[in-house]
Write an enzyme that holds these catalytic residues in place. Structure first.
Site: not given
Length: 476
Positions: A259-262, A293
């Site tokens: 992911s690009g976030d959590d 991530s």
């Protein structure tokens, strides 16, 4: 041949290789074709359905070019009439099915075949506008309104979205580009959002490139999320994997997320809006999670936690090339609480922080938050952690005059990439530690007992006792 072609596309990149390995294993496990005919297909679900139909029966065209938005809407609208007669299952056959947003119904299963790809339309006219969420008070990307999610449902009961690891492609690059250019007038759509609902299952799917968050159950209860492979570029904005938000009795297990976030973010509303709405996230179990991530957390608690987060149990967790493990994010003005958090069994590699608790995560919905609304952070337990090649062991940052209390860390072994750096940075926290290396900060007093362990509940949550049924349907 399909498996060989898939293998040929895999590169030497760790992240890509990681996803490809999962897809290869699942493809081998799920080949059930006999002379080109698929029949008596079995799948696990919370509820089986008496009736079934194919999207083709309602005019669906799986050529990757024809819009199927109306076909999905027509199919689900018709099948909703079977809700009181054993429910219905809609099969999305092998093919590439372009569609905009569509709504689910109660006592319903959406089933994706192994070679099925649902592709999200980039035509904004196929995405209805919704009002802002009441616990948030505004859209996250833009103040007024938001686009409906690709797969959406509200005020439902007994809903299943599953398959033989068929794929949903959110085609997120269109939305990420508009976000970066500041061109969004409404908040980006999520991939799957179900709200004000109960008895939900989302399982055995491959989800890629969501415009924003991937899976967002909100104001809901009795939720099972399992067997998801979720992937987005690690520089894509706000592509959280799974975000249970003001949800109760939730089970998340056996998921692999890049992911690009959590990878997972437990939430419960934003500042004064979350405080007023007052619906906590509680009784949540997360287990057998693998996360990549580089700029975010494996599991985040917050930062929108103003309705409260309590009784989260996470175990058997793996994070690689990830910024932090189980992180708490809050700030002055949030109010609410994060308490009774239990984490057991983490294997971490190449992390920035092993432990990170932040009391200064200052992103606010607007300027009307109450500066006297202080969060209660207490009863935070971590145990049985192995972490290699990490930059820092811990950054535990409470709030002046509002210390975070009851922090317990035990049985931890960390090797650091640079031991010259300060490994423990602690302010405004209170707690205990035992058998932790390198030695923790003085604010975490060391227990002398040789076998001291931080607590982890023995009793099971009700959602853990829910057994899936073996369901079947015939399909050609």
């Amino acid at each position: 041949m399909a498996i060989i072609n898939m293998y040929a596309k895999c590169t030497n990149s760790y992240v890509v290789g990681f996803i490809c390995t999962i897809l290869l294993l699942r493809s081998v496990a799920e080949c059930r074709e006999v002379n080109g005919v698929l029949e008596n297909l079995e799948y696990p679900a919370i509820s089986c359905r008496k009736h079934s139909a194919s999207l083709i029966d309602f005019g669906g065209v799986g050529d990757g070019k024809t819009s199927n938005t109306k076909a999905f809407q027509y199919a689900i609208g018709n099948l909703s009439h079977y809700g009181s007669d054993g429910g219905a299952l809609l099969v999305v056959p092998p093919g590439k099915w372009l569609t905009g947003s569509f709504n689910l119904t109660s006592h319903f299963t959406l089933f994706l075949h192994r070679d099925t790809i649902i592709v999200a339309s980039q035509d904004e006219s196929e995405w209805p506008e919704l009002s802002v969420l009441p616990s948030y008070g505004r859209g996250r990307d833009a103040p007024d309104g938001r686009f409906s999610s690709l797969i959406f449902g509200t005020n439902l009961t007994d809903v299943v979205v599953t398959g033989y690891n068929g794929t949903i492609d959110g085609q997120g690059s269109y939305w990420w580009d508009k976000y970066h250019k500041g061109e969004l007038k409404l908040t980006r759509p999520y991939m799957i959002e179900i709200m004000f609902s109960d008895h939900i299952q989302i399982s055995n799917l491959t989800l890629i490139n969501s415009p924003s968050w991937f899976v967002h159950p909100i104001y809901s209860s009795d939720i099972i999320i399992q067997g998801l492979t979720i992937a987005a570029p690690t520089d894509s904005p706000n592509t959280d994997g799974i975000d249970p938000d003001s949800c109760t009795n939730t089970r998340i297990e056996d998921c692999n997320i890049v992911s690009g976030d959590d990878c997972i973010a437990v939430k419960s509303g934003w500042d004064e809006y979350g405080i007023k709405f007052g619906m906590p996230s509680q009784h949540i179990v997360i287990r057998r999670l693998t996360c990549v991530s580089p700029d975010s957390a494996m599991i985040a608690l917050g930062s929108e936690m103003s309705g409260g987060i309590q009784d989260v149990r996470a175990e058997n967790l793996t994070a690689i090339d990830t910024e932090s493990a189980v992180r708490i994010k809050t700030a002055v003005g949030r109010g609410g609480y994060v308490k009774d958090i239990f984490v057991k069994g983490m294997n971490l590699n190449n992390m920035k922080y092993v432990f990170w608790i932040t009391g200064s995560y200052g992103s606010h919905a607007d300027n009307d938050f109450d500066p006297k609304a202080l969060p209660d952070i207490s009863g935070i337990n971590y145990r049985d952690v192995i972490a290699d090649y990490c930059n820092y062991t811990a950054k535990l940052e409470g709030i002046p005059n509002d210390p975070f209390t009851g922090i317990c860390i035990s049985n931890v072994s960390t090797t650091n990439s640079d031991m010259k750096k300060l490994q423990w940075n602690c302010t405004d926290v209170e707690g205990v530690s035992s058998n932790v290396s390198p030695v923790p900060c003085e604010l975490l007093s060391q227990k002398e007992e040789k076998k001291f362990d931080c607590p982890f509940p023995d009793e099971k949550l009700p959602i853990e006792s829910v057994m899936l049924k073996t369901c079947s349907f015939k399909s050609v």
